[in-house]
Scaffold this motif. Structure first.
Motif, PDB file in Angstrom:
ATOM      1  N   THR A 263       3.123  54.854 -17.598  1.00 62.86           N
ATOM      2  CA  THR A 263       3.276  55.894 -18.617  1.00 62.86           C
ATOM      3  C   THR A 263       3.350  57.273 -17.962  1.00 62.86           C
ATOM      4  OG1 THR A 263       2.080  54.565 -20.239  1.00 62.86           O
ATOM      5  CG2 THR A 263       2.242  56.927 -20.665  1.00 62.86           C
ATOM      6  N   ILE A 264       4.369  58.061 -18.347  1.00 64.36           N
ATOM      7  CA  ILE A 264       4.512  59.406 -17.802  1.00 64.36           C
ATOM      8  C   ILE A 264       4.474  60.471 -18.899  1.00 64.36           C
ATOM      9  CG2 ILE A 264       5.737  58.743 -15.710  1.00 64.36           C
ATOM     10  CD1 ILE A 264       8.366  59.296 -17.092  1.00 64.36           C
ATOM     11  N   ALA A 265       4.626  60.059 -20.171  1.00 64.51           N
ATOM     12  CA  ALA A 265       4.526  60.999 -21.294  1.00 64.51           C
ATOM     13  C   ALA A 265       4.431  60.183 -22.571  1.00 64.51           C
ATOM     14  CB  ALA A 265       5.740  61.935 -21.349  1.00 64.51           C
ATOM     15  N   GLY A 266       3.926  60.842 -23.634  1.00 63.81           N
ATOM     16  CA  GLY A 266       3.821  60.123 -24.902  1.00 63.81           C
ATOM     17  C   GLY A 266       3.474  61.051 -26.038  1.00 63.81           C
ATOM     18  N   PHE A 267       3.637  60.529 -27.248  1.00 65.19           N
ATOM     19  CA  PHE A 267       3.270  61.251 -28.461  1.00 65.19           C
ATOM     20  C   PHE A 267       2.709  60.246 -29.445  1.00 65.19           C
ATOM     21  CE2 PHE A 267       4.319  62.544 -32.817  1.00 65.19           C
ATOM     22  CZ  PHE A 267       3.625  63.750 -32.882  1.00 65.19           C
ATOM     23  N   GLY A 268       1.626  60.615 -30.108  1.00 65.80           N
ATOM     24  CA  GLY A 268       0.991  59.696 -31.042  1.00 65.80           C
ATOM     25  C   GLY A 268       0.090  58.722 -30.303  1.00 65.80           C
ATOM     26  N   ASP A 269      -0.307  57.679 -31.010  1.00 64.31           N
ATOM     27  CA  ASP A 269      -1.191  56.672 -30.427  1.00 64.31           C
ATOM     28  C   ASP A 269      -0.356  55.656 -29.667  1.00 64.31           C
ATOM     29  OD1 ASP A 269      -3.182  54.958 -29.739  1.00 64.31           O
ATOM     30  OD2 ASP A 269      -3.540  54.174 -31.748  1.00 64.31           O
ATOM     31  N   VAL A 270      -0.316  55.783 -28.340  1.00 57.08           N
ATOM     32  CA  VAL A 270       0.477  54.863 -27.520  1.00 57.08           C
ATOM     33  C   VAL A 270      -0.410  54.032 -26.600  1.00 57.08           C
ATOM     34  CG1 VAL A 270       2.534  56.313 -27.572  1.00 57.08           C
ATOM     35  CG2 VAL A 270       0.832  56.677 -25.777  1.00 57.08           C
ATOM     36  N   THR A 271      -1.729  54.079 -26.807  1.00 59.58           N
ATOM     37  CA  THR A 271      -2.652  53.323 -25.967  1.00 59.58           C
ATOM     38  C   THR A 271      -2.385  51.827 -26.114  1.00 59.58           C
ATOM     39  OG1 THR A 271      -4.343  55.026 -26.288  1.00 59.58           O
ATOM     40  CG2 THR A 271      -5.065  52.894 -25.423  1.00 59.58           C
ATOM     41  N   GLY A 272      -2.163  51.173 -24.992  1.00 58.06           N
ATOM     42  CA  GLY A 272      -1.939  49.733 -25.016  1.00 58.06           C
ATOM     43  C   GLY A 272      -0.531  49.316 -25.375  1.00 58.06           C
ATOM     44  N   TYR A 273       0.380  50.299 -25.529  1.00 58.34           N
ATOM     45  CA  TYR A 273       1.741  49.969 -25.935  1.00 58.34           C
ATOM     46  C   TYR A 273       2.740  49.997 -24.775  1.00 58.34           C
ATOM     47  CZ  TYR A 273       0.483  50.207 -30.867  1.00 58.34           C
ATOM     48  OH  TYR A 273      -0.068  49.968 -32.088  1.00 58.34           O
ATOM     49  N   SER A 274       2.286  50.263 -23.552  1.00 62.14           N
ATOM     50  CA  SER A 274       3.221  50.255 -22.432  1.00 62.14           C
ATOM     51  C   SER A 274       3.791  48.857 -22.264  1.00 62.14           C
ATOM     52  CB  SER A 274       2.521  50.691 -21.138  1.00 62.14           C
ATOM     53  OG  SER A 274       1.628  49.690 -20.696  1.00 62.14           O
ATOM     54  N   LEU A 275       4.992  48.773 -21.702  1.00 57.81           N
ATOM     55  CA  LEU A 275       5.635  47.470 -21.544  1.00 57.81           C
ATOM     56  C   LEU A 275       4.785  46.529 -20.701  1.00 57.81           C
ATOM     57  CD1 LEU A 275       9.291  48.694 -20.952  1.00 57.81           C
ATOM     58  CD2 LEU A 275       8.359  47.675 -23.030  1.00 57.81           C
ATOM     59  N   LYS A 276       4.165  47.076 -19.664  1.00 52.06           N
ATOM     60  CA  LYS A 276       3.349  46.238 -18.797  1.00 52.06           C
ATOM     61  C   LYS A 276       2.110  45.743 -19.523  1.00 52.06           C
ATOM     62  CE  LYS A 276       3.109  47.109 -14.445  1.00 52.06           C
ATOM     63  NZ  LYS A 276       2.827  47.695 -13.115  1.00 52.06           N
ATOM     64  N   SER A 277       1.423  46.626 -20.264  1.00 48.38           N
ATOM     65  CA  SER A 277       0.210  46.203 -20.963  1.00 48.38           C
ATOM     66  C   SER A 277       0.524  45.242 -22.096  1.00 48.38           C
ATOM     67  CB  SER A 277      -0.550  47.423 -21.501  1.00 48.38           C
ATOM     68  OG  SER A 277       0.222  48.100 -22.478  1.00 48.38           O
ATOM     69  N   LEU A 278       1.692  45.402 -22.720  1.00 51.72           N
ATOM     70  CA  LEU A 278       2.084  44.457 -23.770  1.00 51.72           C
ATOM     71  C   LEU A 278       2.182  43.042 -23.219  1.00 51.72           C
ATOM     72  CD1 LEU A 278       4.829  46.411 -25.744  1.00 51.72           C
ATOM     73  CD2 LEU A 278       2.591  45.725 -26.569  1.00 51.72           C
ATOM     74  N   MET A 279       2.784  42.918 -22.055  1.00 54.03           N
ATOM     75  CA  MET A 279       2.936  41.592 -21.471  1.00 54.03           C
ATOM     76  C   MET A 279       1.614  41.062 -20.939  1.00 54.03           C
ATOM     77  SD  MET A 279       6.029  41.032 -22.114  1.00 54.03           S
ATOM     78  CE  MET A 279       6.227  39.489 -21.247  1.00 54.03           C
ATOM     79  N   GLU A 280       0.836  41.931 -20.337  1.00 54.24           N
ATOM     80  CA  GLU A 280      -0.422  41.479 -19.745  1.00 54.24           C
ATOM     81  C   GLU A 280      -1.471  41.152 -20.799  1.00 54.24           C
ATOM     82  OE1 GLU A 280      -1.374  44.685 -17.184  1.00 54.24           O
ATOM     83  OE2 GLU A 280      -0.113  43.969 -15.518  1.00 54.24           O
ATOM     84  N   ASN A 281      -1.492  41.913 -21.902  1.00 54.77           N
ATOM     85  CA  ASN A 281      -2.523  41.743 -22.933  1.00 54.77           C
ATOM     86  C   ASN A 281      -2.057  40.928 -24.122  1.00 54.77           C
ATOM     87  OD1 ASN A 281      -4.276  43.377 -21.412  1.00 54.77           O
ATOM     88  ND2 ASN A 281      -3.338  45.222 -22.264  1.00 54.77           N
ATOM     89  N   LYS A 282      -0.821  40.392 -24.078  1.00 53.93           N
ATOM     90  CA  LYS A 282      -0.290  39.535 -25.131  1.00 53.93           C
ATOM     91  C   LYS A 282      -0.284  40.222 -26.493  1.00 53.93           C
ATOM     92  CE  LYS A 282       0.053  35.734 -22.565  1.00 53.93           C
ATOM     93  NZ  LYS A 282      -0.173  36.325 -21.269  1.00 53.93           N
ATOM     94  N   LYS A 283       0.306  41.407 -26.556  1.00 55.10           N
ATOM     95  CA  LYS A 283       0.461  42.095 -27.839  1.00 55.10           C
ATOM     96  C   LYS A 283       1.602  41.478 -28.635  1.00 55.10           C
ATOM     97  CE  LYS A 283      -2.798  44.978 -26.904  1.00 55.10           C
ATOM     98  NZ  LYS A 283      -4.087  44.852 -27.580  1.00 55.10           N
ATOM     99  N   ALA A 284       1.672  41.791 -29.953  1.00 58.61           N
ATOM    100  CA  ALA A 284       2.614  41.103 -30.841  1.00 58.61           C
ATOM    101  C   ALA A 284       4.037  41.583 -30.628  1.00 58.61           C
ATOM    102  CB  ALA A 284       2.208  41.341 -32.291  1.00 58.61           C
ATOM    103  N   LEU A 285       4.898  40.656 -30.241  1.00 59.05           N
ATOM    104  CA  LEU A 285       6.325  40.925 -30.111  1.00 59.05           C
ATOM    105  C   LEU A 285       7.090  39.700 -30.587  1.00 59.05           C
ATOM    106  CD1 LEU A 285       6.459  42.495 -26.535  1.00 59.05           C
ATOM    107  CD2 LEU A 285       6.685  43.724 -28.675  1.00 59.05           C
ATOM    108  N   SER A 286       8.304  39.915 -31.064  1.00 54.74           N
ATOM    109  CA  SER A 286       9.144  38.795 -31.458  1.00 54.74           C
ATOM    110  C   SER A 286       9.651  38.081 -30.209  1.00 54.74           C
ATOM    111  CB  SER A 286      10.332  39.284 -32.288  1.00 54.74           C
ATOM    112  OG  SER A 286      11.194  40.058 -31.470  1.00 54.74           O
ATOM    113  N   ASP A 287      10.188  36.878 -30.403  1.00 54.19           N
ATOM    114  CA  ASP A 287      10.714  36.123 -29.265  1.00 54.19           C
ATOM    115  C   ASP A 287      11.816  36.894 -28.551  1.00 54.19           C
ATOM    116  OD1 ASP A 287       8.981  34.082 -29.790  1.00 54.19           O
ATOM    117  OD2 ASP A 287      10.427  32.868 -30.907  1.00 54.19           O
ATOM    118  N   SER A 288      12.675  37.562 -29.343  1.00 54.70           N
ATOM    119  CA  SER A 288      13.770  38.315 -28.725  1.00 54.70           C
ATOM    120  C   SER A 288      13.229  39.500 -27.926  1.00 54.70           C
ATOM    121  CB  SER A 288      14.745  38.805 -29.795  1.00 54.70           C
ATOM    122  OG  SER A 288      14.092  39.667 -30.713  1.00 54.70           O
TER     123      SER A 288
END
Length: 645
Positions: A263-288
Motif C-alpha cells: 500500500t502506498i496511498a488510500g482513502f477511506g477504510d482500506v485496512t485489510g483490502y490490499s491484494l496481498k492481504s486478501l489472498m493471505e487472509n482469505k477475504k471474500a472474492l468471487s471466483d473470477s
C-alpha cells in the motif's frame, strides 16, 4: 405446371394495376433503392450503435423472409418442397440484393437435415455500409442473414440460423454464408440466438436516449474530476490527495498499491483490502476475482495461492494496473461495501489511473535525477582526491555526513551463460538492486550513496548501518547477496568490500582496493562471492602490476603438480609446505604443530621435492613459494588456517 426455383424470373411475379398500385401478384410490395437502404442503415447505426442496429436489421430481415416464404408457397406449383426452399435464394438475385451462389446444399426435408454453404457476390448491404463507415471487425450483412434464416425456417419447417463467415464489409474479397438447423449448430450458435429476441424499435431509441443522457452526465462529472486531479498534480500534493478526490467523487474507498502489492496511498477504510492481504487472509472474492488476482500474483511475484476455501468478508471492488512505458508500476482499486461497481466507476478509475501514472512518473523522474546527481558526485569522490573537492562539499550541502566512517562496496553483475538478450535487461536488474539497497537502508533509518555503471554498482555504506546489523561486514555482505539472488536471476553477483575508511581522504584508495577484491572474486569462479580487500594482504600491491589470472598462472607454475597430487590422493603436501615455511623451516616445530612424527615430516618434505623440484634451502625459492601459497589462499584454491606468530 410444376415450377423449379431456378426457372423463376421477375416476369413470373409481376402484375401491375394502375389504380391499386399492387405489385407481386396482388401482394402489396414496393421497390426501394439501395441508396435509400444505405441511408437507413447509416442512421440506425448512428442512433443505436452497431450492435443494436445489427439486432434490429436481423429481426427485420427475418420477418421479411418469413413473409415472402408464405407468399411464395402458393404462388407457384412447386416441383417439391425443396424448390420452395431454394426460391428464397432466387429472390435475392431477382430483387437485386445480392447474387447468391451455393457451394453446398444438403437439404433433406423428410429427415430434417438442412446444411448449406455458399457465396454472396455484390452484396448491397456491404456496399452501402462501406460508403459511410470503414471496415468492421465482423460481417455486416445483417438483413441478408436474417432474411435467409426467416425464409428457410418458414419453408423448411424447422428453425434455421444463417451465419456470415466472411464479408466484404470487413475486408474480405466476397461474402460467404453458412446455414444450419439449430440442432446442427449446437452450442456454437448460442450467442447469435440472443440477437433474434423480439425488441421494439421505440424501446431501442428510448434506451439509446437514456444512454446518451447518462454518458453526458458521466462526461460532465469526468470533466470535473479531471480538473481536480490536474490541480492536485500541479500543486504537487501526491497520491494520497488523488485517492481522496476519487473516493469523494464516487463515495467509496480507494486503494493504491505498488508493483509489489504494498500500500502506498488510500482513502477511506482500506485496512485489510490490499491484494496481498486478501489472498493471505482469505477475504471474500468471487471466483473470477480470485482467478484474476491469482494470475496477477503469479505474473508479478510468482506466488501460488489456494483459491478454493470460502472468503467470509464480502465487498465489491474494481482493480486496474497503473502502467508507465508498458511496465506495471502499481494498481489502483475502488472498493464498495454496498452497491455495485459499474461503468461510472470503471471510467473514473481508468482516468485516475492515468493521472497516477503521470504523478508516479514525475516522482520517479525526480528520484532518478537526484540519484543520478548523487551518483555522479560519488564517482568523483571515489575516483579523485577529495581534499577541498567540489563533490565532498556538494554532498555535505545535500545533507550527507561524510565525516562518519564508511565502507566502499562494489557489486559486479555477471551473465556467465549470456541468458539476458540485451543491455536493457541488465540495466533493469541493476536498477532493482539499487532500489533494494535504498529500501534496505531506509528501514534502518540510514542513508547510502550509490552510483552505477553497466555491470557495476558502487555504494558508500556507513559503518553505523553495519553496526545496526550486529554482524561482521563480510557476513552482512554474504547475507545481502543471498537476498539479492532471487532479484537478479539469472545474473551472478560478486561483491568487493574495502576496509573501513575512518577519513574521507581514504575513499579513493578504498575504492581501488575494492576493485582488486572484485577481480579476485571473479577468478574464484564461484557464485555470489564476497571478498574483503583486507583478505588480499600484501598481494594487493602485486595486483597493481599484474592481473589476477596472471598471478594464478604464476602460482600454478610453481605449485601446480603438488596441487593436483593433493586433489587426487587427498594428501596434505601444500599445507605441510605452508606450515614448514611459516615455522622458519624448523622440522621439529612443524612436526609438533601438525601432529606428525619427525620421520613422517622428513618423508613429506622429500616427496614434495620429488614431485615439484622445490628446494626450500634457497632463500629466493622460499620467497617465491610463500608468494605462490598466498596467491592460492586468496584465490580460494586452498583453505587452511594461517599460523599465528
Amino acid at each position: 405446371m410444376t415450377k423449379k426455383a431456378s426457372d423463376i424470373t421477375l416476369n413470373d411475379m409481376l402484375e401491375l394495376h394502375d389504380k391499386d398500385g399492387d405489385f407481386l401478384r396482388l401482394h402489396r410490395m414496393i421497390i426501394s433503392s439501395a441508396e435509400a437502404w444505405g441511408a437507413l442503415i447509416r442512421d440506425l447505426i448512428m442512433a443505436l450503435g452497431i450492435e443494436r442496429a445489427k439486432r434490429f436489421l436481423l429481426r427485420y430481415g427475418w420477418h421479411c423472409g418469413v413473409h415472402e416464404a408464405r407468399i411464395f408457397k402458393n404462388m407457384f406449383q412447386w416441383e417439391d418442397d425443396k424448390e420452395w426452399v431454394l426460391a428464397g435464394s432466387k429472390m435475392h438475385d431477382i430483387s437485386g440484393r445480392v447474387s447468391s451462389v451455393p457451394i453446398k446444399l444438403n437439404i433433406q426435408i423428410k429427415k430434417g437435415i438442412f446444411d448449406v454453404e455458399g457465396y454472396w457476390f455484390n452484396s448491397y448491404e456491404a456496399t452501402q455500409y462501406l460508403k459511410y463507415f470503414s471496415h468492421h471487425h465482423e460481417p455486416v450483412c445483417y438483413f441478408l442473414v436474417g432474411y435467409a434464416g426467416g425464409y428457410c425456417s418458414e419453408s423448411f419447417g424447422k428453425r434455421i440460423i444463417f451465419k456470415e463467415v466472411a464479408c466484404a464489409g470487413k475486408g474480405d474479397e466476397h461474402c460467404r454464408f453458412v446455414g444450419k438447423t439449430v440442432e446442427l449448430w449446437g452450442d456454437e450458435i448460442a450467442d447469435e440466438l440472443v440477437d433474434y429476441e423480439q425488441e421494439d424499435i421505440g424501446d431501442e431509441l428510448d434506451r439509446a436516449y437514456k444512454r446518451i443522457e447518462k454518458q453526458r452526465e458521466v462526461l460532465k462529472r469526468a470533466g470535473t474530476l479531471s480538473q481536480s486531479l490536474t490541480q492536485i498534480v500541479l500543486q504537487g500534493k501526491g497520491l494520497d490527495a488523488i485517492a481522496e478526490i476519487l473516493g469523494t467523487t464516487l463515495n467509496c474507498s480507494v486503494l493504491l498499491e505498488n508493483q509489489h502489492f504494498e500500500t502506498i496511498a488510500g482513502f477511506g477504510d482500506v485496512t485489510g483490502y490490499s491484494l496481498k492481504s486478501l489472498m493471505e487472509n482469505k477475504k471474500a472474492l468471487s471466483d473470477s476475482q480470485l482467478g484474476s488476482i491469482n494470475r496477477m500474483f503469479q505474473e508479478h511475484c510468482a506466488t501460488e495461492f489456494d483459491l478454493h476455501e470460502p472468503f467470509p468478508f464480502p465487498h465489491k471492488r474494481l482493480t486496474i494496473p497503473i502502467v508507465i512505458r508498458n511496465q506495471t508500476y502499481g494498481f489502483i482499486s475502488v472498493i464498495k461495501n454496498e452497491g455495485e461497481v459499474g461503468e461510472l466507476e470503471a471510467a473514473f478509475l481508468e482516468q485516475t489511473a492515468n493521472i497516477c501514472a503521470f504523478q508516479m512518473l514525475n516522482e520517479k523522474t525526480a528520484i532518478e535525477t537526484e540519484q543520478r546527481m548523487m551518483g555522479e558526485l560519488l564517482d568523483q569522490l571515489l575516483t579523485q582526491p577529495v581534499e577541498n573537492s567540489y563533490a565532498a562539499k556538494k554532498l555535505s550541502y545535500l545533507g550527507y555526513n561524510l565525516r562518519q566512517p564508511h565502507y566502499v562496496f562494489i557489486f559486479r553483475l555477471e551473465d556467465p551463460c549470456m541468458q539476458l538478450e540485451n543491455e536493457h535487461a541488465i540495466t533493469a536488474k541493476r536498477d532493482d538492486i539499487i532500489n533494494y539497497l535504498l529500501k534496505d537502508a531506509s528501514i534502518l533509518d540510514e542513508k547510502i550513496l550509490l552510483s552505477s555503471r553497466l555491470d557495476r554498482i558502487h555504494a558508500l555504506v556507513p559503518e553505523s548501518l553495519i553496526k545496526k546489523q550486529y554482524m561482521p561486514v563480510k557476513k552482512y555482505g554474504e547475507g545481502l547477496l543471498k537476498r539479492l539472488g532471487n532479484i537478479v536471476q539469472p545474473l551472478k553477483i560478486v561483491l568487493g568490500i574495502s576496509d573501513c575508511c575512518k577519513d574521507i581522504t581514504q575513499l579513493n584508495d578504498s575504492f581501488n582496493d575494492s576493485l582488486k577484491a572484485i577481480e579476485i572474486a571473479k577468478i574464484k569462479r564461484q557464485d555470489n562471492q564476497v571478498v574483503l580487500s583486507s583478505e588480499l594482504g600484501h598481494l594487493a600491491i602485486l595486483l597493481d602490476a599484474k592481473r589476477p589470472d596472471e598471478l594464478e598462472r604464476y602460482a600454478s607454475k610453481l605449485l601446480g603438480q603438488l596441487y593436483e597430487y593433493d586433489q587426487q590422493y587427498s594428501s596434505e603436501f601444500l599445507q605441510t609446505l605452508y606450515n614448514y615455511l611459516n615455522n622458519e623451516c624448523n622440522l621439529y616445530k612443524t612436526a609438533r604443530f601438525m601432529n606428525v612424527s619427525i620421520s613422517g615430516m622428513r618423508y613429506r618434505l622429500g616427496r614434495i621435492q620429488e614431485l615439484s623440484g622445490i628446494d626450500v634451502s634457497q632463500s629466493t625459492t622460499r620467497f617465491e613459494i610463500q608468494m605462490a601459497l598466498e596467491i592460492y589462499l586468496v584465490l580460494g584454491k586452498i583453505q587452511f588456517h594461517k599460523i599465528s606468530k
